[in-house]
Motif scaffolding. Structure first.
Motif: not given
Length: 368
Positions: A26-33, A139-147
């Motif tokens: 499979g192409s590439g690797f995207l860590s869940p961490y 204080s604030y928290s953030v969701d990010l999309q990583v691709s």
């Protein structure tokens, strides 16, 4: 028969190795961490950046996108963070050797509409700008999309952002400390034993008992700084008449001949008026770079304009403990008129755009 079985097993093993060797990985690797090394504290109105996103071995390049922002109650507050505000940014490379005046600097600046906090899509760095003045504290928290080439995922509440207030203008102790000292009249030399310990220094350091000051932000625009120096009674020393002058640098033929002050940082917008010194500054932080000795401004009051109290030495001082004049236990009278100039060092640096007034009151000096 036994040999045929062995040959068959070997053949199957070789075929398996060949097939495995030809299987497409499979192409590439995207860590869940993926994560940040620490949370991000933002002083409202200041330019600041978080740490880079830790990719945990994920294939590069990556693309990072801000998805949602939550307040302390867990409510989505995306609208506050996606709204844009006018922010000044660089449009060209700054060169401190040539960009020495207001016009040259402003020629490389432009105003753009930006959200108060943006995410660098390749590094994940969170970048805060002056637009954060418009965000509520908290204080604030953030969701990010990583691709990346391996896919895409949303990492929920990956980092906490805390918005706090700081000093828009740093005076002391953040930038430095006030110093009050005596110079032999008309020279750069300290007054020696006649002026107290340490070659004429009356007090140098935090919690200076001879200096009381106030800093006021009186407008959002324009970017203007006003400095007023007054005596113990509030009588102003007149810069236009030379009552507040440059302080000579010490040594033989020193270069520069004077220690730096506001005029050196903004030579083409500086004005010495009857009641104050005023300048227009192009950007924050201001000053952008030190001309030497940190971000301190050096002045002297020529002896003919000031009468100075003589005091016993202060070895240290507590915050808020200010000199009380003739009622103070350190009071010893006044120095002989005509002998000493009063030298004052004023630390200051502006971090948030706006109009400011700094009033410095010298508690051991009387205008004359």
């Amino acid at each position: 028969m036994k040999n045929k079985i062995i040959l068959f097993v070997v053949s199957v093993s070789v075929l398996t190795i060949v097939l495995v060797g030809c299987t497409k990985i499979g192409s590439g690797f995207l860590s869940p961490y993926v994560q940040y090394a620490s949370d991000f504290t933002v002083i409202r109105g200041r330019v600041s950046s978080s740490y880079t996103l830790v990719t945990d071995g994920s294939s590069l390049p990556m693309k990072i996108k801000l998805m949602h922002v939550y307040n302390e109650n867990g409510d989505i507050v995306d609208d506050m963070f996606t709204r844009t505000y006018p922010v000044e940014v660089w449009s060209g490379m700054y060169d401190p050797k040539t960009d020495t005046n207001y016009a040259a600097i402003m020629a490389k600046r432009k105003t753009v509409e930006l959200p108060p906090i943006v995410v660098n899509e390749s590094s994940g760095v969170l970048e805060a700008n002056a637009g954060t003045l418009n965000l509520p504290l908290g204080s604030y928290s953030v969701d990010l999309q990583v691709s990346n080439e391996a896919g895409s995922e949303i990492v929920q509440k990956i980092i906490n952002i805390t918005l706090v207030d700081g000093k828009p203008v740093e005076i002391t102790p953040e930038t430095g400390a006030f110093s009050a000292s005596l110079l032999v009249a008309g020279t750069a030399g300290g007054a020696g034993a006649a002026g107290g310990s340490n070659n004429g220094t009356l007090f140098n350091g935090n919690n200076n008992p001879f200096v009381d000051y106030t800093i006021t932000r009186f407008a959002d625009t324009p970017n203007v700084f006003v400095l007023k120096v007054v005596d113990r009674n509030g009588v102003v020393f007149n810069p236009k008449k030379g009552e507040l002058a440059k302080r000579p640098n010490s040594g033989l033929n020193p270069d520069p001949p004077f220690l730096q002050n506001l005029q050196d940082y903004a030579p083409d917008t500086f004005q010495a008026l009857d009641t104050a010194m005023i300048l227009k500054y192009p950007l924050v932080p201001f000053p952008l770079q030190s001309l030497g000795n940190g971000f301190n401004m050096y002045y002297r009051i020529p002896t003919k304009y000031v009468q100075i109290d003589s005091t016993s030495a202060w070895s240290s001082n507590a915050a808020g403990d200010l000199y009380k004049g003739t009622a103070d236990t350190h009071y010893l009278g006044v120095y002989t008129s005509g002998k000493f100039d009063y030298a004052i060092r004023i630390p200051m640096r502006i971090f948030v755009p706006g109009s400011y007034r700094l009033v410095v009151r010298l508690l051991n000096a009387t205008h004359q």
